[in-house]
Design an enzyme around this catalytic site. Structure first.
Site, PDB file in Angstrom:
ATOM      1  N   LYS A 204      34.020  34.867 -73.143  1.00 18.51           N
ATOM      2  CA  LYS A 204      32.691  34.683 -72.546  1.00 18.51           C
ATOM      3  C   LYS A 204      31.657  34.710 -73.668  1.00 18.51           C
ATOM      4  CE  LYS A 204      29.367  36.967 -69.562  1.00 18.51           C
ATOM      5  NZ  LYS A 204      29.098  38.087 -68.665  1.00 18.51           N
TER       6      LYS A 204
ATOM      7  N   VAL B  11      37.956  48.259 -55.570  1.00 20.72           N
ATOM      8  CA  VAL B  11      36.951  47.267 -55.174  1.00 20.72           C
ATOM      9  C   VAL B  11      37.438  45.859 -55.551  1.00 20.72           C
ATOM     10  CG1 VAL B  11      35.519  47.422 -57.263  1.00 20.72           C
ATOM     11  CG2 VAL B  11      34.443  46.882 -55.096  1.00 20.72           C
TER      12      VAL B  11
HETATM   13  C1  LIG Z   1      30.328  42.385 -55.857  1.00 21.79           C
HETATM   14  C2  LIG Z   1      30.604  43.077 -57.148  1.00 21.79           C
HETATM   15  C3  LIG Z   1      30.774  42.339 -58.301  1.00 21.79           C
HETATM   16  C4  LIG Z   1      30.986  42.979 -59.534  1.00 21.79           C
HETATM   17  N1  LIG Z   1      31.092  42.245 -60.680  1.00 21.79           N
HETATM   18  C5  LIG Z   1      31.165  42.893 -61.872  1.00 21.79           C
HETATM   19  C6  LIG Z   1      31.227  42.170 -63.102  1.00 21.79           C
HETATM   20  O1  LIG Z   1      31.261  40.942 -63.142  1.00 21.79           O
HETATM   21  N2  LIG Z   1      31.256  42.888 -64.246  1.00 21.79           N
HETATM   22  C7  LIG Z   1      31.244  44.251 -64.271  1.00 21.79           C
HETATM   23  O2  LIG Z   1      31.220  44.846 -65.344  1.00 21.79           O
HETATM   24  N3  LIG Z   1      31.268  44.942 -63.107  1.00 21.79           N
HETATM   25  C8  LIG Z   1      31.213  44.310 -61.934  1.00 21.79           C
HETATM   26  N4  LIG Z   1      31.215  45.028 -60.774  1.00 21.79           N
HETATM   27  C9  LIG Z   1      31.396  46.462 -60.836  1.00 21.79           C
HETATM   28  C10 LIG Z   1      32.868  46.795 -61.072  1.00 21.79           C
HETATM   29  O3  LIG Z   1      33.652  46.177 -60.072  1.00 21.79           O
HETATM   30  C11 LIG Z   1      33.084  48.288 -61.045  1.00 21.79           C
HETATM   31  O4  LIG Z   1      32.166  48.921 -61.890  1.00 21.79           O
HETATM   32  C12 LIG Z   1      34.459  48.616 -61.550  1.00 21.79           C
HETATM   33  O5  LIG Z   1      35.435  47.878 -60.863  1.00 21.79           O
HETATM   34  C13 LIG Z   1      34.750  50.074 -61.405  1.00 21.79           C
HETATM   35  O6  LIG Z   1      34.984  50.408 -60.077  1.00 21.79           O
HETATM   36  P1  LIG Z   1      35.483  51.881 -59.789  1.00 21.79           P
HETATM   37  O7  LIG Z   1      36.735  52.100 -60.546  1.00 21.79           O
HETATM   38  O8  LIG Z   1      34.351  52.796 -60.019  1.00 21.79           O
HETATM   39  O9  LIG Z   1      35.753  51.883 -58.207  1.00 21.79           O
HETATM   40  P2  LIG Z   1      36.968  51.285 -57.334  1.00 21.79           P
HETATM   41  O10 LIG Z   1      37.543  50.052 -57.921  1.00 21.79           O
HETATM   42  O11 LIG Z   1      36.441  51.198 -55.940  1.00 21.79           O
HETATM   43  O12 LIG Z   1      38.098  52.399 -57.391  1.00 21.79           O
HETATM   44  C14 LIG Z   1      37.997  53.580 -56.635  1.00 21.79           C
HETATM   45  C15 LIG Z   1      39.309  54.305 -56.723  1.00 21.79           C
HETATM   46  O13 LIG Z   1      39.178  55.559 -56.077  1.00 21.79           O
HETATM   47  C16 LIG Z   1      40.293  55.759 -55.212  1.00 21.79           C
HETATM   48  N5  LIG Z   1      39.892  56.653 -54.145  1.00 21.79           N
HETATM   49  C17 LIG Z   1      38.785  56.626 -53.376  1.00 21.79           C
HETATM   50  N6  LIG Z   1      38.804  57.636 -52.480  1.00 21.79           N
HETATM   51  C18 LIG Z   1      39.948  58.318 -52.707  1.00 21.79           C
HETATM   52  C19 LIG Z   1      40.560  59.451 -52.095  1.00 21.79           C
HETATM   53  N7  LIG Z   1      39.991  60.082 -51.074  1.00 21.79           N
HETATM   54  N8  LIG Z   1      41.743  59.861 -52.567  1.00 21.79           N
HETATM   55  C20 LIG Z   1      42.373  59.229 -53.592  1.00 21.79           C
HETATM   56  N9  LIG Z   1      41.842  58.162 -54.219  1.00 21.79           N
HETATM   57  C21 LIG Z   1      40.654  57.711 -53.761  1.00 21.79           C
HETATM   58  C22 LIG Z   1      40.652  54.358 -54.754  1.00 21.79           C
HETATM   59  O14 LIG Z   1      41.969  54.304 -54.274  1.00 21.79           O
HETATM   60  C23 LIG Z   1      40.476  53.587 -56.056  1.00 21.79           C
HETATM   61  O15 LIG Z   1      41.645  53.731 -56.849  1.00 21.79           O
HETATM   62  C24 LIG Z   1      31.053  44.392 -59.566  1.00 21.79           C
HETATM   63  C25 LIG Z   1      30.946  45.122 -58.386  1.00 21.79           C
HETATM   64  C26 LIG Z   1      30.715  44.480 -57.176  1.00 21.79           C
HETATM   65  C27 LIG Z   1      30.586  45.294 -55.926  1.00 21.79           C
END
Ligand SMILES: Cc1cc2nc3c(=O)[nH]c(=O)nc-3n(C[C@H](O)[C@H](O)[C@H](O)COP(=O)(O)OP(=O)(O)OC[C@H]3O[C@@H](n4cnc5c(N)ncnc54)[C@H](O)[C@@H]3O)c2cc1C
Length: 508
Positions: A85, A52
């Protein structure tokens, strides 16, 4: 028949799907704490799908995560281009033209067990008192652009707390090399199929696009909004909270830093939502969180670009999301973390904290191959409470406002709010009382900062604040304010602190 022992039940293969912040935080922490010489950790991620790429502001518990992993703070900030921060400034939330700060740490000092804010409320009834921010060391340091890691534990240094603002992509990279050094095996590839075992709904294996089959005893779903294992495969439903938190889109763009970075995050309310500003060492993160019912994606991008300091670095990126959580976070041999588990908009920078909290609770309840129903239930209970407490805190910002310049704000002012929040507001409105329930993440200072900041002033103060005469109270509070002001002014500028301790190299 031979009896199965706890040793036989140990997890041999633990598979994490996803290499965003959640996946690599989980891999790093599990590699550090599950060191039984038996369990193997493997992480699968797809560069083609990507992450993301946002998530740049944090809250103070993140420091505990680094400390537990024995990661040096300066090294981490150098690698992630991070800044410090001290809180969040809320601009135009209560009404246009108004601002307040939600500082980390505490306001003033409690006196003989009576919370500081009760004395402040009394003082304010006596005369035109200074703002409550004048009694917060972090607020004063933030507003003067100052930062230090305090030495000593006397007032007001004992009221200090801080977090980080960092480059999300670099954080995942940093944690990846940490985890790989501890033996985590990374596989590049897209998961295309998930196979279940028998009728109990345990995950047995994943198949990658390459055809490789990956078997595991336990699976951690960090696949982001896709929620590939918990949501899609195990069909755990999503509990939607859009009726309380109606924003469902964001547009983000980085910009060049016009000035030394501020040691705090800024959130500016706008007609259709709000805009974030997160200053890092090498750039500023900006984004507009909005409701698509209120404005179009193009309008949102134009508003964002018209309201950034510095020059945009690249084209704005659009994201859509649903606010809420999975009904269960752990089912059978699958646990979800991060966006796969739920999403609360980033108003109080809590998503990374929820990943951290989920990992900590999972390690505390680390299962065997056949997890106990009672342990699963306990995990789900604790995490549901964590999500709900944060939800209430966020809803407070939207609901307690005088803004009525769009349908969004009119709706939020008048919407029916969760009973738990209504109770909290009513209790505070009477005599400023506020209690922390069940490990609520947010401290009394946080609730008081936002309740007062959003214009909820108690009708009266607590009787216990009458333990001092008016003259004594004036003297004590003025002394506190003066000490805080002087201490903040003596701190180095954040930029000087960074230059000395954790400045990133020039390479991009
Ligand atoms: C607009 C916005 C602003 C944000 N700001 C903040 C903030 O200021 N502070 C904060 O604490 N949090 C914030 N967040 C939340 C934060 O970005 C997420 O909680 C954090 O980045 C964790 O994301 P994730 O790892 O769960 O998902 P992602 O970063 O989406 O990672 C998903 C992973 O799964 C993999 N994947 C998906 N499908 C498959 C598949 N089929 N096969 C293999 N791999 C796959 C992808 O390749 C990727 O590596 C924000 C979110 C948004 C949307």
């Amino acid at each position: 028949m031979t009896k199965r022992t706890a040793q036989d039940d140990r997890i041999r293969d633990l598979v994490i799907v996803g290499g965003g912040t959640a996946g690599w935080m989980a891999a790093a922490a599990l590699a550090r704490f599950i060191r039984n010489g038996y369990t193997r950790i493997r992480l699968i991620e797809s560069e083609e799908i990507g992450t993301v790429g946002v998530g740049e502001a944090t809250i103070p518990p993140i420091r505990g995560f680094l400390q537990l992993l024995r990661i040096d703070e300066n090294e981490f900030l150098r690698a992630t281009r991070g800044t410090f921060k001290l809180g969040i400034e809320f601009v135009d939330w209560t009404r246009p033209g108004h601002r307040y700060l939600h500082p980390f740490g505490a306001f003033g000092a409690d006196i003989e067990g009576v919370p500081f804010h009760q004395f402040f409320l009394k003082f304010r009834q006596m005369e035109a008192a200074a703002d409550i921010e004048s009694y917060s060391l972090t607020a004063q340091a933030a507003l003067h652009g100052r930062f230090a890691v305090p030495r000593g534990n006397a007032f007001p240094l004992n009221q200090w707390a801080y977090a980080y603002q960092f480059d999300a992509i670099r954080v995942a990279g940093f944690l990846r090399s940490y985890a790989e050094k501890l033996g985590v095996r990374r596989t590049e590839g897209r998961v295309t199929e998930v196979s279940l075992q028998g009728s109990e709904g345990f995950i047995e294996s994943l198949t990658l696009e390459s055809g490789e089959r990956v078997e595991g005893d336990f699976f951690i779903d960090c696949s982001g909004f896709r929620s590939l294992l918990l949501g899609k495969t195990l069909r755990v439903r999503f509990e939607d909270w859009a009726q309380w938190l109606p924003c469902d889109r964001a547009v983000a763009v980085a910009s060049s830093d016009p000035a030394p970075p501020r040691p705090y995050t800024r959130s500016t309310a706008r007609r259709a939502g709000w805009q974030w500003n997160i200053p890092l060492q090498h750039r500023t993160g900006n984004g507009y969180v909005y409701s698509h019912h209120e404005i179009s994606d193009d309008e949102a991008a134009a508003t964002l670009l018209a309201n950034i300091e510095g020059e945009p670095l690249g084209a704005p990126r659009h994201l859509s999301f649903r606010t809420g959580r999975r009904k269960q976070f752990w089912k059978q041999n699958c646990l979800a973390l991060g966006l796969a588990a739920g999403f609360l908009e980033p108003l109080e920078s809590t998503a990374i904290h929820l990943v951290q909290a989920g990992i900590a609770k999972f390690i505390a309840l680390f299962p065997g191959k056949h997890p106990n129903a009672v342990e699963i239930a306990e995990y789900n209970r604790l995490m549901a409470a964590a999500y709900e407490q944060i939800r209430d805190f966020l809803v407070l910002h939207y609901h307690a406002t005088e803004r009525d310049d769009s349908n969004l704000w009119k709706y939020c002012r008048n919407m029916s709010i969760p009973d738990s929040l209504r109770h909290k507001i009513e209790l505070f409105s009477a005599r400023g009382r506020c209690f922390r329930y069940d490990d609520d993440l947010f401290s009394l200072t946080s609730w008081v900062a936002v309740l007062l900041g959003q214009g909820i002033w108690p009708a009266a103060y607590d009787e216990t604040a009458n333990s001092m005469t008016d003259d004594q109270l004036r003297e004590v509070l003025e002394k506190m304010r003066g000490t805080i002001e002087q201490t903040a002014r003596k701190m180095p500028l954040q930029q000087d602190y960074i230059d000395f301790h954790c400045k990133a190299g020039e390479s991009v």
